[in-house]
Design a protein around this motif. Sequence first.
Motif, PDB file in Angstrom:
ATOM      1  N   PHE A 178       9.844  13.077  43.369  1.00 50.76           N
ATOM      2  CA  PHE A 178       8.733  13.459  42.497  1.00 50.76           C
ATOM      3  C   PHE A 178       7.403  13.131  43.170  1.00 50.76           C
ATOM      4  O   PHE A 178       6.448  13.907  43.115  1.00 50.76           O
ATOM      5  CB  PHE A 178       8.865  12.719  41.162  1.00 50.76           C
ATOM      6  N   GLY A 179       7.352  11.979  43.849  1.00 51.22           N
ATOM      7  CA  GLY A 179       6.151  11.610  44.596  1.00 51.22           C
ATOM      8  C   GLY A 179       5.884  12.556  45.751  1.00 51.22           C
ATOM      9  O   GLY A 179       4.732  12.889  46.040  1.00 51.22           O
ATOM     10  N   ILE A 180       6.939  13.006  46.418  1.00 52.72           N
ATOM     11  CA  ILE A 180       6.781  13.972  47.505  1.00 52.72           C
ATOM     12  C   ILE A 180       6.186  15.270  46.970  1.00 52.72           C
ATOM     13  O   ILE A 180       5.315  15.886  47.603  1.00 52.72           O
ATOM     14  CB  ILE A 180       8.133  14.229  48.193  1.00 52.72           C
ATOM     15  N   TYR A 181       6.639  15.679  45.789  1.00 54.71           N
ATOM     16  CA  TYR A 181       6.067  16.876  45.168  1.00 54.71           C
ATOM     17  C   TYR A 181       4.556  16.721  45.006  1.00 54.71           C
ATOM     18  O   TYR A 181       3.783  17.637  45.309  1.00 54.71           O
ATOM     19  CB  TYR A 181       6.716  17.157  43.810  1.00 54.71           C
ATOM     20  N   PHE A 182       4.114  15.551  44.529  1.00 51.23           N
ATOM     21  CA  PHE A 182       2.692  15.334  44.324  1.00 51.23           C
ATOM     22  C   PHE A 182       1.922  15.375  45.641  1.00 51.23           C
ATOM     23  O   PHE A 182       0.789  15.872  45.699  1.00 51.23           O
ATOM     24  CB  PHE A 182       2.449  13.995  43.623  1.00 51.23           C
ATOM     25  N   LYS A 183       2.531  14.859  46.703  1.00 54.85           N
ATOM     26  CA  LYS A 183       1.865  14.923  48.006  1.00 54.85           C
ATOM     27  C   LYS A 183       1.723  16.370  48.464  1.00 54.85           C
ATOM     28  O   LYS A 183       0.674  16.786  48.964  1.00 54.85           O
ATOM     29  CB  LYS A 183       2.673  14.131  49.038  1.00 54.85           C
ATOM     30  N   LEU A 184       2.784  17.139  48.300  1.00 54.96           N
ATOM     31  CA  LEU A 184       2.770  18.524  48.763  1.00 54.96           C
ATOM     32  C   LEU A 184       1.890  19.413  47.891  1.00 54.96           C
ATOM     33  O   LEU A 184       1.195  20.305  48.410  1.00 54.96           O
ATOM     34  CB  LEU A 184       4.199  19.073  48.794  1.00 54.96           C
ATOM     35  N   ASN A 185       1.906  19.180  46.585  1.00 57.17           N
ATOM     36  CA  ASN A 185       1.135  20.077  45.720  1.00 57.17           C
ATOM     37  C   ASN A 185      -0.366  19.899  45.910  1.00 57.17           C
ATOM     38  O   ASN A 185      -1.164  20.732  45.492  1.00 57.17           O
ATOM     39  CB  ASN A 185       1.531  19.933  44.256  1.00 57.17           C
ATOM     40  N   SER A 186      -0.760  18.794  46.570  1.00 53.26           N
ATOM     41  CA  SER A 186      -2.183  18.603  46.831  1.00 53.26           C
ATOM     42  C   SER A 186      -2.737  19.706  47.725  1.00 53.26           C
ATOM     43  O   SER A 186      -3.916  20.053  47.640  1.00 53.26           O
ATOM     44  CB  SER A 186      -2.432  17.229  47.466  1.00 53.26           C
ATOM     45  N   PHE A 187      -1.886  20.297  48.579  1.00 54.76           N
ATOM     46  CA  PHE A 187      -2.333  21.402  49.423  1.00 54.76           C
ATOM     47  C   PHE A 187      -2.608  22.658  48.606  1.00 54.76           C
ATOM     48  O   PHE A 187      -3.326  23.554  49.043  1.00 54.76           O
ATOM     49  CB  PHE A 187      -1.297  21.714  50.499  1.00 54.76           C
ATOM     50  N   VAL A 188      -2.042  22.730  47.409  1.00 57.53           N
ATOM     51  CA  VAL A 188      -2.280  23.864  46.519  1.00 57.53           C
ATOM     52  C   VAL A 188      -3.421  23.551  45.560  1.00 57.53           C
ATOM     53  O   VAL A 188      -4.334  24.348  45.364  1.00 57.53           O
ATOM     54  CB  VAL A 188      -1.002  24.222  45.736  1.00 57.53           C
ATOM     55  N   PHE A 189      -3.370  22.361  44.962  1.00 60.33           N
ATOM     56  CA  PHE A 189      -4.361  22.008  43.950  1.00 60.33           C
ATOM     57  C   PHE A 189      -5.717  21.620  44.545  1.00 60.33           C
ATOM     58  O   PHE A 189      -6.751  21.869  43.919  1.00 60.33           O
ATOM     59  CB  PHE A 189      -3.832  20.857  43.080  1.00 60.33           C
ATOM     60  N   MET A 190      -5.719  21.002  45.722  1.00 58.86           N
ATOM     61  CA  MET A 190      -6.996  20.579  46.305  1.00 58.86           C
ATOM     62  C   MET A 190      -7.961  21.744  46.533  1.00 58.86           C
ATOM     63  O   MET A 190      -9.155  21.624  46.252  1.00 58.86           O
ATOM     64  CB  MET A 190      -6.766  19.803  47.601  1.00 58.86           C
ATOM     65  N   PRO A 191      -7.496  22.893  47.058  1.00 58.01           N
ATOM     66  CA  PRO A 191      -8.429  24.018  47.174  1.00 58.01           C
ATOM     67  C   PRO A 191      -8.982  24.465  45.821  1.00 58.01           C
ATOM     68  O   PRO A 191     -10.168  24.822  45.710  1.00 58.01           O
ATOM     69  CB  PRO A 191      -7.575  25.126  47.801  1.00 58.01           C
ATOM     70  N   VAL A 192      -8.137  24.421  44.783  1.00 65.51           N
ATOM     71  CA  VAL A 192      -8.607  24.810  43.448  1.00 65.51           C
ATOM     72  C   VAL A 192      -9.593  23.779  42.913  1.00 65.51           C
ATOM     73  O   VAL A 192     -10.612  24.128  42.310  1.00 65.51           O
ATOM     74  CB  VAL A 192      -7.415  24.988  42.485  1.00 65.51           C
ATOM     75  N   PHE A 193      -9.311  22.498  43.127  1.00 67.52           N
ATOM     76  CA  PHE A 193     -10.257  21.468  42.710  1.00 67.52           C
ATOM     77  C   PHE A 193     -11.562  21.574  43.511  1.00 67.52           C
ATOM     78  O   PHE A 193     -12.649  21.314  42.982  1.00 67.52           O
ATOM     79  CB  PHE A 193      -9.654  20.079  42.896  1.00 67.52           C
ATOM     80  N   GLY A 194     -11.450  21.940  44.787  1.00 73.27           N
ATOM     81  CA  GLY A 194     -12.646  22.153  45.590  1.00 73.27           C
ATOM     82  C   GLY A 194     -13.474  23.302  45.042  1.00 73.27           C
ATOM     83  O   GLY A 194     -14.704  23.230  44.977  1.00 73.27           O
ATOM     84  N   LEU A 195     -12.783  24.371  44.658  1.00 75.23           N
ATOM     85  CA  LEU A 195     -13.452  25.507  44.015  1.00 75.23           C
ATOM     86  C   LEU A 195     -14.133  25.039  42.733  1.00 75.23           C
ATOM     87  O   LEU A 195     -15.281  25.393  42.447  1.00 75.23           O
ATOM     88  CB  LEU A 195     -12.422  26.594  43.711  1.00 75.23           C
ATOM     89  N   ASN A 196     -13.425  24.228  41.962  1.00 75.34           N
ATOM     90  CA  ASN A 196     -13.939  23.690  40.712  1.00 75.34           C
ATOM     91  C   ASN A 196     -15.203  22.863  40.958  1.00 75.34           C
ATOM     92  O   ASN A 196     -16.210  23.005  40.254  1.00 75.34           O
ATOM     93  CB  ASN A 196     -12.857  22.825  40.064  1.00 75.34           C
ATOM     94  N   ASN A 197     -15.172  21.999  41.967  1.00 73.14           N
ATOM     95  CA  ASN A 197     -16.324  21.160  42.275  1.00 73.14           C
ATOM     96  C   ASN A 197     -17.530  21.976  42.730  1.00 73.14           C
ATOM     97  O   ASN A 197     -18.680  21.598  42.504  1.00 73.14           O
ATOM     98  CB  ASN A 197     -15.963  20.145  43.363  1.00 73.14           C
ATOM     99  N   GLY A 198     -17.254  23.104  43.397  1.00 74.83           N
ATOM    100  CA  GLY A 198     -18.339  23.974  43.810  1.00 74.83           C
ATOM    101  C   GLY A 198     -18.929  24.766  42.663  1.00 74.83           C
ATOM    102  O   GLY A 198     -20.127  25.086  42.653  1.00 74.83           O
ATOM    103  N   VAL A 199     -18.108  25.070  41.672  1.00 75.63           N
ATOM    104  CA  VAL A 199     -18.537  25.890  40.542  1.00 75.63           C
ATOM    105  C   VAL A 199     -19.358  25.088  39.532  1.00 75.63           C
ATOM    106  O   VAL A 199     -20.313  25.614  38.941  1.00 75.63           O
ATOM    107  CB  VAL A 199     -17.298  26.525  39.858  1.00 75.63           C
ATOM    108  N   VAL A 200     -18.996  23.813  39.313  1.00 73.91           N
ATOM    109  CA  VAL A 200     -19.686  22.996  38.302  1.00 73.91           C
ATOM    110  C   VAL A 200     -21.200  22.985  38.486  1.00 73.91           C
ATOM    111  O   VAL A 200     -21.945  23.261  37.531  1.00 73.91           O
ATOM    112  CB  VAL A 200     -19.115  21.563  38.263  1.00 73.91           C
ATOM    113  N   PRO A 201     -21.731  22.679  39.683  1.00 75.59           N
ATOM    114  CA  PRO A 201     -23.195  22.687  39.813  1.00 75.59           C
ATOM    115  C   PRO A 201     -23.816  24.077  39.654  1.00 75.59           C
ATOM    116  O   PRO A 201     -24.965  24.186  39.224  1.00 75.59           O
ATOM    117  CB  PRO A 201     -23.436  22.129  41.227  1.00 75.59           C
ATOM    118  N   ILE A 202     -23.057  25.133  39.986  1.00 75.23           N
ATOM    119  CA  ILE A 202     -23.580  26.496  39.820  1.00 75.23           C
ATOM    120  C   ILE A 202     -23.776  26.802  38.340  1.00 75.23           C
ATOM    121  O   ILE A 202     -24.832  27.281  37.907  1.00 75.23           O
ATOM    122  CB  ILE A 202     -22.643  27.539  40.456  1.00 75.23           C
ATOM    123  N   VAL A 203     -22.745  26.533  37.543  1.00 71.82           N
ATOM    124  CA  VAL A 203     -22.824  26.791  36.102  1.00 71.82           C
ATOM    125  C   VAL A 203     -23.873  25.879  35.464  1.00 71.82           C
ATOM    126  O   VAL A 203     -24.681  26.325  34.640  1.00 71.82           O
ATOM    127  CB  VAL A 203     -21.448  26.582  35.435  1.00 71.82           C
TER     128      VAL A 203
END
Length: 465
Positions: free
Chosen positions: A275-300
């Motif tokens: 389960f921990g390995i899943y969390f390590k691997l899913n960061s490669f999927v979620f981190m870009p989305v969170f990065g997108l999120n962090n970029g969008v917050v100041p724009i909005v």
Amino acid sequence: MKDNKLGIMPISKLIWNMSLPIIVSMLVQALYNIVDSVFVSQVSEQALTAVTLAFPAQNLMIGLATGTAVGVNALLGRALGAGDGKRADQVAINGIFLAVVGFVLSAVLALCFGGTFFRTQTDIDYIVDNGITYLRICCCASLGMFCQIMFERLLQGTGRSILSMYTQGLGAIVNIVLDPIFIFVFKMGVAGAAVATVIGQFCGCGLALYMNLRKNHDLHLRFRGFRPDWKIVGNIYAIGLPSVVMVAIGSVMTFCMNKILITYHSAKETAATAFGIYFKLNSFVFMPVFGLNNGVVPIVAYNYGAQNRRRMMETIKRSAIYASCIMVLGMAIFWAIPGTLVSIFNATETMKQVAVPALRIISLSFCTAGACIALGSSFQALGKSVYSMITSIIRQLVFLVPIAYVLARYGQSIGNDDLVWWCYPIAEIASLGVTMLFFLRVYRTVIAKVPLDGAPSLEELEEEQ
């Protein structure tokens, strides 16, 4: 202030201009988190389990830092959008003060409760001892992490995302270089991984501070004579506290899932490690989305302060589409090569038998997660972070954990351990429904009242009629 790119650059270009540097830095962050675990897995599977079981507490600390930064970022964007440079400076200084307070709190909690935290999860002495050592080093030397995150968000909040990429990249590279040296050359094992991590964080923090003092001309950080402005602190946490709570809920969920897996899964600690390995691997999927999120917050937030509804809505719509595309791509990768991904962590055959179906089943939830995260960014930017918090509570504590418990016990009775992983797709569908309801409410009560390119708002038109 009027020439700030947040208010004039085409939205599609602006989103990627703001987000790509953050996405790159977060991918580097995800890489060094995985490298950390890869090196630790070479020590032993139990060493990897120790780091895995430390994750909920470590994540709570990171959540406190990022949640505080979310509040600072949103207030900063509004102040800059309204052309109030003095208030922007005050928000930034108070944010740095709160980062130091967060460090002290994390260190005290780790020293007082680290042992209790691990002993409630497992009774294997090697895992407990190494886990306590790893967690205490990370928390008691977390000043670099707290301040790095805050200084990076100040750069992002003023449209200088490329500079924050450099700072996070430096910290990650230092960590990756030092990991094998401390773990294997100095023979420090799990403790070496923690030491390498905090040294990397302090390096990133130092560069981020330099960038803000020398390159960030929208802010003037003056610490002499500083006294906390409790009204600003309250406003920061009015926005950021729900984000902290969301991460706390995620940590509680992870802790509960580890307990469920160790208790009811036939592979026990191996299942928790998978389960921990899943969390390590899913960061490669979620981190870009969170990065997108962090970029969008100041724009909005900026365009909310500038009263431009058209740019706000276009930003939200495009970010939801981009986030969903990233998540679907991630799901396809998890389905195509799960065995290869798990093998990175020196996985045994038993580990693969547990982890491969887990990756495939859980990744089905990615399809709806992207839109939920993107819409959640609008809640944060508009001061409605409580909606994100409620959605997170419903998803993880009302649905995911209870469903996981029921499926794990039923799976144990029929000899199907893989049944427990279906809690993720089920909970994510419920989360999407709740998120959509909240967004419709936010649109009616906040967004619709903002003028459209200087035109009257919907509320004003209704009053005229």
